[in-house]
Design a protein around this motif. Structure first.
Motif, mmCIF file in Angstrom:
data_model
loop_
_atom_site.group_PDB
_atom_site.id
_atom_site.type_symbol
_atom_site.label_atom_id
_atom_site.label_comp_id
_atom_site.label_asym_id
_atom_site.label_seq_id
_atom_site.Cartn_x
_atom_site.Cartn_y
_atom_site.Cartn_z
ATOM 1 N N ASN A 174 57.715 95.933 50.048
ATOM 2 C CA ASN A 174 58.038 96.062 51.471
ATOM 3 C C ASN A 174 57.740 94.799 52.259
ATOM 4 N N LYS A 175 57.568 93.666 51.590
ATOM 5 C CA LYS A 175 57.334 92.396 52.277
ATOM 6 C C LYS A 175 58.601 91.575 52.422
ATOM 7 N N GLY A 176 59.639 91.920 51.687
ATOM 8 C CA GLY A 176 60.894 91.205 51.828
ATOM 9 C C GLY A 176 60.943 89.942 50.987
ATOM 10 N N SER A 177 61.898 89.102 51.303
ATOM 11 C CA SER A 177 62.164 87.888 50.539
ATOM 12 C C SER A 177 61.687 86.658 51.305
ATOM 13 N N LEU A 178 61.845 85.506 50.651
ATOM 14 C CA LEU A 178 61.523 84.245 51.322
ATOM 15 C C LEU A 178 62.412 84.029 52.533
ATOM 16 N N LYS A 179 63.641 84.493 52.480
ATOM 17 C CA LYS A 179 64.549 84.368 53.624
ATOM 18 C C LYS A 179 64.041 85.170 54.812
#
Length: 442
Positions: free
Chosen positions: A258-263
């Motif tokens: 749930n932290k997402g991607s580098l983007k």
């Protein structure tokens, strides 16, 4: 004596101003004019109309001269496009702000670009070019929304078809289009055996896929991904092929993060939002220490794949780098085997066509630039204007010049990039804590 008084009173009345004048609209004491006056006025008002030949029209030369004067006075401040330098339309020498506002609104409606010629900072960051986006007609919008709704229904039916044959996972909810691939769908499922949530992705099989979709192939690919265990590689937990209504889908099960991607980190966006809404605005770059650490982790992952004989990862971009506990982990490795191409593939391949093994270094240069500039590099290599946008990162500029302007007119390898001063002396605690598996992949 009486006669003298009458003469004096008549003289005072003659000299006194009347209380009403002829200009009063409702004067009742005005002197009536003789009837001959009204006869003459009536005769002058009932004249016949003149014919066209009798009209006193100016000659053609004087008319053209007058028109030329008007046009010259109205175009003195125009720039050749019908608009004045101040952005206000001038007609017959008079500026009409109301008409200018209406034209400005129409221009914004059809081209999404203001009439003002000034360049904003965001356009300068993207190479100083305007981006024109045509608005869709209402019928096209409804048609596109209907197609998207039907595609989501087909994907959800395919997901439920897979879950019925695999009771280990239960469907929780269908995510938005969090990625750029239009035919890919994301689901959150629950792993009943591990009592935790997983991310399930579903995408139609690409016609460019050179792998046969059968149980033996599925087992081989799963063994390959299970062997690619590395702190900076995002694992693939399960893979399957499903035929639903005559179409083959590829099902992948990944850990849920749930932290997402580098983007998402670069653009300060929420990972669960729609992809078309998350990355529309330019963002500030990441701190140089974070760029240094994440860049080193990405290079370590690329080196690990190269040492294991994995083909060049042409799908390396900021959206395929998952952040987990502050660590960058590469994902999307299955796209190379399944014949999919990334959204940035045309831009990358136009530069790597002459040297295909260098595609990893080129993709890494694009990711490194985006981490510092806060926007994507939409050209095969950064220009001088792009490098000016990241002048606050002088060491990164040196690395990008080393990648795209190598003295030997070639692209450096991943090993050479790891030897750069910018990526040295980085404490990789994950590499010390996790022993790497010694498995030879042939």
């Amino acid at each position: 004596m009486f006669n003298l008084y009458q003469s004096i009173s008549r003289k005072e009345e003659a000299e006194k101003e009347p209380q009403t004048t002829g200009h009063d609209r409702f004067c009742t004491h005005q002197e009536r004019l003789p009837r001959s006056y009204y006869r003459r006025r009536k005769s002058t008002m009932t004249r016949r109309a003149k014919s066209a030949s009798e009209l006193n029209t100016p000659p053609a030369g004087s008319a053209k001269l007058a028109l030329r004067k008007k046009r010259s006075s109205s175009t003195d401040e125009e720039d050749g496009t019908g608009l004045s330098k101040t952005g206000i339309v001038s007609i017959s020498g008079e500026r009409t702000p109301l008409l200018a506002n209406r034209l400005d609104s129409l221009a914004k409606l059809f081209s999404c670009v203001a009439l003002s010629p000034s360049v904003t900072n965001s356009s300068q960051g993207h190479g100083g070019r305007y981006e024109y986006t045509a608005l869709e007609a209402d019928s096209n919008v409804h048609e596109r929304l209907e197609l998207e709704r039907k595609a989501r229904e087909r994907a959800q039916n395919a997901c439920q078809h897979y879950l019925r044959s695999c009771p280990r996972y239960t469907l929780l909810y269908h995510l938005n289009d969090i990625g750029s691939r239009v035919d890919k769908h994301w689901f959150v499922v629950r792993d009943t055996s591990m009592k935790t949530e997983r991310l399930l992705t579903l995408v139609p099989l690409s016609p460019n896929c050179a792998i046969e979709c059968n149980p033996s192939t599925r087992g081989t690919i799963l063994e390959l991904f299970l062997a690619l265990q590395h702190p900076y590689i995002y694992p693939v937990l399960d893979l399957d092929f499903r035929d639903v209504s005559g179409q083959t889908f590829v099902v992948l099960v990944l850990p849920f993060n749930n932290k997402g991607s580098l983007k998402d980190l670069i653009y300060k966006s929420r990972w669960q939002e729609d992809w078309r809404q998350k990355y529309g605005q330019r963002s500030a770059g990441l701190p140089v220490s974070q760029v240094q650490r994440l860049g080193r982790q990405i290079l370590e992952a690329l080196l690990f794949l190269k040492d294991r004989g994995f083909p060049p990862c042409s799908h390396l971009h900021s959206g395929n780098i998952i952040l987990q506990n502050g660590v960058a982990r590469l994902t999307g490795l299955e796209n190379t085997l399944l014949g999919h191409t990334s959204r940035i593939h045309p831009v990358i391949w136009s530069r790597a066509r002459t040297e295909p093994p260098a595609v990893d270094s080129i993709c890494f240069g694009h990711v490194l630039f985006e981490m510092c500039a806060g926007y994507e590099l939409c050209t095969p290599q950064p220009s001088q204007g792009h490098l000016l946008d990241i002048r606050n990162y002088p060491q990164v500029v040196e690395v990008l010049e080393f990648i795209f302007q190598h003295p030997e007119r070639r692209f450096p390898s991943v090993e050479e990039l790891l030897l750069c001063d910018f990526f040295r002396n980085i404490d990789l605690r994950e590499m010390r804590a996790t022993p790497l598996p010694v498995i030879a992949i042939i």
